[in-house]
Write a protein that holds these residues in place. Structure first.
Motif, short mmCIF file in Angstrom:
data_model
loop_
_atom_site.label_atom_id
_atom_site.label_comp_id
_atom_site.label_asym_id
_atom_site.label_seq_id
_atom_site.Cartn_x
_atom_site.Cartn_y
_atom_site.Cartn_z
N PRO A 108 0.95 -0.46 0.21
CA PRO A 108 -0.15 -0.10 -0.11
C PRO A 108 0.67 0.98 0.04
O PRO A 108 1.83 1.06 1.36
CB PRO A 108 -0.48 -0.26 1.17
N GLY A 109 0.06 2.60 -0.81
CA GLY A 109 1.10 3.48 -1.01
C GLY A 109 2.86 3.41 -1.40
O GLY A 109 2.88 5.15 -2.36
N ASP A 110 3.08 2.00 -2.35
CA ASP A 110 3.67 2.46 -3.46
C ASP A 110 3.47 1.33 -4.04
O ASP A 110 4.22 1.29 -5.84
CB ASP A 110 5.12 1.56 -2.39
N GLU A 111 2.41 -0.03 -4.57
CA GLU A 111 1.54 -0.31 -5.09
C GLU A 111 0.43 -0.05 -5.22
O GLU A 111 -0.25 -0.45 -4.09
CB GLU A 111 2.70 -1.91 -5.97
N ASP A 112 0.04 0.19 -6.77
CA ASP A 112 -1.63 -0.34 -6.48
C ASP A 112 -2.04 -0.86 -7.97
O ASP A 112 -1.22 -1.64 -8.82
CB ASP A 112 -1.82 1.00 -6.83
N TYR A 113 -3.79 -1.28 -7.76
CA TYR A 113 -3.87 -1.89 -8.95
C TYR A 113 -5.24 -0.97 -9.58
O TYR A 113 -5.60 -0.94 -8.85
CB TYR A 113 -3.92 -3.20 -8.43
N VAL A 114 -5.21 -1.77 -10.96
CA VAL A 114 -6.39 -1.41 -11.63
C VAL A 114 -7.41 -2.10 -12.32
O VAL A 114 -6.58 -3.57 -12.85
CB VAL A 114 -6.34 -0.06 -12.72
N VAL A 115 -8.79 -2.42 -12.53
CA VAL A 115 -9.11 -3.52 -13.12
C VAL A 115 -9.26 -4.19 -14.48
O VAL A 115 -9.98 -2.45 -14.85
CB VAL A 115 -9.94 -4.18 -12.71
N LYS A 116 -9.11 -5.05 -15.49
CA LYS A 116 -8.98 -4.49 -16.85
C LYS A 116 -10.72 -4.98 -17.26
O LYS A 116 -10.94 -5.31 -16.52
CB LYS A 116 -8.58 -5.08 -17.90
N PRO A 117 -11.51 -4.37 -17.76
CA PRO A 117 -10.98 -3.38 -18.80
C PRO A 117 -10.49 -1.74 -18.28
O PRO A 117 -11.24 -1.78 -17.69
CB PRO A 117 -12.07 -3.18 -20.44
N GLU A 122 -10.14 5.91 -14.10
CA GLU A 122 -9.48 5.43 -12.38
C GLU A 122 -7.95 4.80 -12.44
O GLU A 122 -7.09 5.40 -11.75
CB GLU A 122 -9.92 4.20 -12.32
N VAL A 123 -7.75 4.98 -13.87
CA VAL A 123 -5.94 4.79 -13.87
C VAL A 123 -5.38 6.51 -13.52
O VAL A 123 -4.28 6.33 -12.38
CB VAL A 123 -5.22 4.76 -15.52
N LEU A 124 -5.44 7.28 -14.24
CA LEU A 124 -5.56 8.44 -13.42
C LEU A 124 -5.85 9.21 -12.17
O LEU A 124 -4.60 9.65 -11.19
CB LEU A 124 -6.03 9.58 -15.04
N ASP A 125 -7.18 8.78 -11.37
CA ASP A 125 -6.92 8.66 -10.14
C ASP A 125 -5.86 8.26 -9.15
O ASP A 125 -4.81 8.21 -8.06
CB ASP A 125 -7.95 8.13 -9.84
N ARG A 126 -5.11 6.47 -9.49
CA ARG A 126 -4.46 6.12 -9.12
C ARG A 126 -3.35 6.08 -9.72
O ARG A 126 -2.56 6.32 -8.30
CB ARG A 126 -4.98 4.46 -9.09
N ALA A 127 -3.27 6.40 -10.41
CA ALA A 127 -1.08 6.88 -10.44
C ALA A 127 -1.07 8.48 -10.07
O ALA A 127 -0.19 8.38 -9.37
CB ALA A 127 -1.52 7.09 -11.73
N ARG A 128 -1.90 9.32 -9.56
CA ARG A 128 -2.03 10.68 -8.82
C ARG A 128 -2.15 10.45 -7.61
O ARG A 128 -1.22 11.05 -6.79
CB ARG A 128 -3.18 11.64 -9.08
N ALA A 129 -2.71 9.09 -7.15
CA ALA A 129 -2.29 9.17 -5.73
C ALA A 129 -1.70 8.35 -5.69
O ALA A 129 -0.36 8.75 -3.78
CB ALA A 129 -3.45 8.24 -5.32
N LEU A 130 -0.74 7.39 -5.83
CA LEU A 130 0.59 7.25 -5.79
C LEU A 130 1.66 7.74 -6.33
O LEU A 130 2.57 8.16 -4.94
CB LEU A 130 1.15 5.70 -7.40
#
Length: 239
Positions: A108-117, A122-130
């Motif tokens: 947590p805080g260093d790695e995260d995931y997005v489910v395909k498709p 969501e990708v932008l939001d998770r990237a921003r948080a990381l």
């Protein structure tokens, strides 16, 4: 033609954070790369796990977006106790079927995931948080715009002035593509490949442009134009 494109990242491109996309689906790579570059990131790509690991070993990346279907990146620190300080944050693109294999070793805080498709927002939001968790700057405040046309990539929404446009996913992709190439004529073939990732009959593209134009050009000046025999462009003609 005069450019009214005023949406700019909050930091110069030379100091923007560097993202590596390790994805073997060229359509997904193009969509992610285009969106993240327009948001102010510097983007590099790799199509195999070996190439991605080599690029990361060379250093200089703040975030790696890694397709979990590719070989697991153990070689540059994942799964070890304490990742190397210079290893980028990892955002995995995974499927529901393989999620149970990924979650146990996730930091947590260093790695995260997005489910395909994948959903771009969501990708932008998770990237921003990381990146924020690593002390990176906040997400760029500027939104892509042209005159009173404004797009919000995080929410995948567009508005003309204060009026929401209520676009379908295909309409939003088309408007985003036209905006990214403001005042340049795009052929029907280019539009078809970008919006659907494949060839579509010219009639389907014409209908999509017509729907988008009805939603976008209710105010003056009209922004979406036809260059007969060539394609379509977004902008304001010179007086």
């Amino acid at each position: 033609m005069r450019s009214l494109l005023t949406g700019k990242p909050s930091s110069p491109r030379g100091t923007a954070q560097h993202v590596l996309l390790v994805v073997d689906d060229l359509d997904v790579t193009e969509l992610l790369a285009t969106t993240m570059e327009l948001a102010g990131y510097r983007v590099a790509t790799a199509v195999t796990g070996a190439e991605g690991a080599l690029r990361i070993a060379q250093g200089g990346y703040d975030l790696a977006v890694w397709d979990a279907a590719l070989p697991d990146p153990e070689r540059f620190g994942r799964g070890r106790r304490g990742a190397p300080a210079d290893r980028p944050a990892l955002l995995f693109l995974t499927t529901c079927d393989t999620l149970h294999d990924l979650l146990p070793g996730l930091r947590p805080g260093d790695e995260d995931y997005v489910v395909k498709p994948v959903r771009i927002a969501e990708v932008l939001d998770r990237a921003r948080a990381l990146l924020r968790g690593r002390g990176g700057p906040e997400w760029p405040e500027g939104m892509p715009c042209y005159g009173d046309l404004v797009l919000d990539d995080a929410a995948c929404e567009a508005r003309r002035g204060t009026r929401p446009l209520c676009l379908t996913p295909a309409e939003y992709r088309l408007l985003r593509y036209l905006l990214a190439n403001a005042e340049r004529v795009l052929s029907k073939e280019q539009i078809g490949r970008h919006v659907w990732g494949e060839y579509r009959a010219h009639g389907a593209i014409e209908k999509l442009v017509a729907r988008l134009r009805r939603k976008t050009d209710q105010e003056e000046p009209a922004l979406i134009h036809t260059r007969r025999g060539f394609g379509y462009w977004l902008g304001c003609p010179d007086d």
